[in-house]
Motif scaffolding. Structure first.
Motif, mmCIF file in Angstrom:
data_model
loop_
_atom_site.group_PDB
_atom_site.id
_atom_site.type_symbol
_atom_site.label_atom_id
_atom_site.label_comp_id
_atom_site.label_asym_id
_atom_site.label_seq_id
_atom_site.Cartn_x
_atom_site.Cartn_y
_atom_site.Cartn_z
ATOM 1 N N TRP A 75 -39.686 -3.113 -6.454
ATOM 2 C CA TRP A 75 -39.124 -1.789 -6.226
ATOM 3 C C TRP A 75 -39.621 -1.188 -4.918
ATOM 4 C CZ3 TRP A 75 -34.997 0.520 -7.713
ATOM 5 C CH2 TRP A 75 -34.403 0.191 -8.946
ATOM 6 N N ILE A 76 -40.908 -1.384 -4.596
ATOM 7 C CA ILE A 76 -41.454 -0.865 -3.335
ATOM 8 C C ILE A 76 -40.693 -1.476 -2.156
ATOM 9 C CG2 ILE A 76 -43.471 -0.945 -1.803
ATOM 10 C CD1 ILE A 76 -45.218 -0.544 -4.301
ATOM 11 N N GLU A 77 -40.498 -2.790 -2.204
ATOM 12 C CA GLU A 77 -39.764 -3.482 -1.134
ATOM 13 C C GLU A 77 -38.321 -2.986 -1.055
ATOM 14 O OE1 GLU A 77 -40.261 -7.584 -2.136
ATOM 15 O OE2 GLU A 77 -42.448 -7.530 -1.831
ATOM 16 N N HIS A 78 -37.724 -2.761 -2.218
ATOM 17 C CA HIS A 78 -36.334 -2.298 -2.282
ATOM 18 C C HIS A 78 -36.211 -0.888 -1.696
ATOM 19 C CE1 HIS A 78 -32.279 -1.806 -3.920
ATOM 20 N NE2 HIS A 78 -32.666 -0.615 -4.376
ATOM 21 N N LEU A 79 -37.105 0.011 -2.060
ATOM 22 C CA LEU A 79 -37.048 1.402 -1.599
ATOM 23 C C LEU A 79 -37.288 1.511 -0.094
ATOM 24 C CD1 LEU A 79 -39.008 3.073 -4.544
ATOM 25 C CD2 LEU A 79 -36.561 3.334 -4.070
ATOM 26 N N GLU A 80 -38.185 0.661 0.419
ATOM 27 C CA GLU A 80 -38.535 0.748 1.834
ATOM 28 C C GLU A 80 -37.478 0.135 2.754
ATOM 29 O OE1 GLU A 80 -42.550 -0.663 2.413
ATOM 30 O OE2 GLU A 80 -43.358 1.325 1.918
ATOM 31 N N GLN A 81 -36.420 -0.422 2.186
ATOM 32 C CA GLN A 81 -35.308 -0.894 3.010
ATOM 33 C C GLN A 81 -34.558 0.287 3.637
ATOM 34 O OE1 GLN A 81 -32.812 -3.434 0.614
ATOM 35 N NE2 GLN A 81 -34.449 -4.896 0.221
ATOM 36 N N GLU A 82 -34.706 1.461 3.024
ATOM 37 C CA GLU A 82 -34.047 2.660 3.558
ATOM 38 C C GLU A 82 -34.887 3.253 4.684
ATOM 39 O OE1 GLU A 82 -32.490 7.031 2.012
ATOM 40 O OE2 GLU A 82 -33.200 5.564 0.556
ATOM 41 N N GLN A 83 -34.241 3.638 5.758
ATOM 42 C CA GLN A 83 -34.941 4.189 6.918
ATOM 43 C C GLN A 83 -35.643 5.498 6.565
ATOM 44 O OE1 GLN A 83 -32.463 4.575 10.342
ATOM 45 N NE2 GLN A 83 -34.122 5.105 11.711
ATOM 46 N N GLY A 84 -36.867 5.659 7.085
ATOM 47 C CA GLY A 84 -37.618 6.890 6.861
ATOM 48 C C GLY A 84 -38.289 6.977 5.512
ATOM 49 N N VAL A 85 -38.352 5.841 4.812
ATOM 50 C CA VAL A 85 -38.954 5.817 3.479
ATOM 51 C C VAL A 85 -40.198 4.943 3.458
ATOM 52 C CG1 VAL A 85 -38.636 5.125 1.064
ATOM 53 C CG2 VAL A 85 -36.764 6.227 2.286
ATOM 54 N N LYS A 86 -41.281 5.486 2.936
ATOM 55 C CA LYS A 86 -42.486 4.723 2.631
ATOM 56 C C LYS A 86 -42.722 4.843 1.127
ATOM 57 C CE LYS A 86 -43.945 3.301 6.704
ATOM 58 N NZ LYS A 86 -44.032 1.853 6.996
ATOM 59 N N ALA A 87 -43.150 3.758 0.494
ATOM 60 C CA ALA A 87 -43.365 3.789 -0.954
ATOM 61 C C ALA A 87 -44.731 3.221 -1.300
ATOM 62 C CB ALA A 87 -42.266 2.992 -1.661
ATOM 63 N N LEU A 88 -45.335 3.782 -2.337
ATOM 64 C CA LEU A 88 -46.574 3.214 -2.849
ATOM 65 C C LEU A 88 -46.678 3.483 -4.341
ATOM 66 C CD1 LEU A 88 -49.797 5.264 -2.087
ATOM 67 C CD2 LEU A 88 -47.528 6.256 -1.905
ATOM 68 N N ALA A 89 -47.400 2.604 -5.028
ATOM 69 C CA ALA A 89 -47.597 2.731 -6.468
ATOM 70 C C ALA A 89 -49.010 3.230 -6.733
ATOM 71 C CB ALA A 89 -47.382 1.382 -7.152
ATOM 72 N N ILE A 90 -49.126 4.186 -7.654
ATOM 73 C CA ILE A 90 -50.439 4.754 -7.965
ATOM 74 C C ILE A 90 -50.590 4.993 -9.465
ATOM 75 C CG2 ILE A 90 -50.475 5.995 -5.737
ATOM 76 C CD1 ILE A 90 -50.143 8.601 -7.510
#
Length: 317
Positions: A75-90
């Motif tokens: 999901w992190i890899e999938h979400l970060e395909q969009e420009q201007g998006v950074k994702a992390l799991a916590i």
């Protein structure tokens, strides 16, 4: 529960207007998601806000300790395909993980720090994703009310974190209508909507149908089901779980409501194991299906309108 959840209390409508007013002055949006349902816990309204203002966003997949780690990485890899998006799991149990949110905000708004100005952030998320706990961890003190019930935060507030970052908190807002019925069930299963808005049995049937395909070993182990006794249908499976847990009515009939409560509560608190309720490729197909259904409804509506017009003209003659 109906096929679509419609739950848009008055305070959420007010919150939406307030957010739209403040957003132009924000540098980075922080969107808190439930790591078990990263798509279904995304708010389409937030996407609309972002498209209007072109703001970068940090997508925080909270409750990663309850989710399938392999799926979380996908999901992190999938979400970060969009420009201007950074994702992390916590997980909010780990303060260091929570503080990494601020590092990503700085990466997305480097110009503010260079000018010696505070980075202005706004934290958003649907109810019950743990937003208030994250805020309190970032602030190092209790500034936001927390609770297990959805929609605890009712008004907006600004918090200076004293580290070059100012945080605007917003009420947890759901969108007016959840168009994807599968998302509606997932939101209900994970506790994003109040239990009064759902039918436990319907949600449990949806949930167990998915779990027995995606996580059969977890279900068999948790409910002590032998390989040869796993039923094929969701109702038979829920009855088997009910019998294992002693959820019986007079005459030995299974109390499906009690069995459903057990399943949903054990999913929510992680007793079943680390489970993710949706995968990127599943969502792609579901969205296609929703679009097809919407198109068919529009065609039916247009057809009925034309039929009414013809009847009207015929009666006028």
């Amino acid at each position: 529960m109906s096929n679509t959840i419609q739950w848009f209390p008055g305070h959420m409508h007010k919150a939406r207007k307030e957010i739209e007013e403040v957003l132009p002055k924000v540098d980075v949006i922080i969107e808190v998601l439930d790591a078990r349902i990263p798509f279904s816990s995304e708010n389409p309204l937030i996407k609309t806000f972002r498209e209007k203002t072109n703001k970068p966003v940090v997508k925080v997949l909270n409750k990663r300790d309850l989710a399938d780690p392999e799926m979380t990485q996908l999901w992190i890899e999938h979400l970060e395909q969009e420009q201007g998006v950074k994702a992390l799991a916590i997980t909010t149990e780990n303060v260091n993980e929570v503080n990494k949110i601020m590092d990503l905000c700085r990466k997305l708004a480097p110009n503010r720090e260079e000018m010696g100005k505070n980075i202005r952030t706004m934290i958003m998320g649907i109810p019950n994703v743990g937003k208030s706990t994250i805020i309190n961890t970032l602030a190092g003190r209790t500034v936001a009310v927390t609770g297990n019930q959805p929609a605890v935060t009712r008004q907006q507030q600004r918090i200076n974190l004293q580290n070059g970052i100012v945080l605007s908190d917003t009420p947890g807002i759901l969108w007016p209508k959840v168009e994807n019925p599968h998302s509606g069930f997932r939101l209900a299963a994970t506790g994003a909507v109040k239990d009064t808005a759902m039918d436990y049995i319907d949600v449990a049937f949806f949930t167990i149908e998915y779990l027995i395909k995606a996580y059969p070993n977890l279900i068999k182990a948790r409910y002590d089901l032998d390989e040869d006794e796993v039923p094929e249908t969701e109702i038979e499976l829920m009855e088997a779980i009910g019998r294992k847990r002693g959820c019986l009515k007079a005459g030995g009939r299974v109390d499906l409501h009690k069995a459903s409560e057990i399943l949903i509560n054990e999913l929510r608190n992680g007793t079943l194991g680390q489970i993710t309720m949706e995968r990127p490729e599943m969502i792609t197909q579901e969205l296609i299906n929703v679009a097809i259904e919407a198109e068919q409804k529009a065609e039916q509506k247009a057809k009925k309108k034309e039929e009414r017009r013809k009847r009207y003209l015929k009666n006028k003659r």
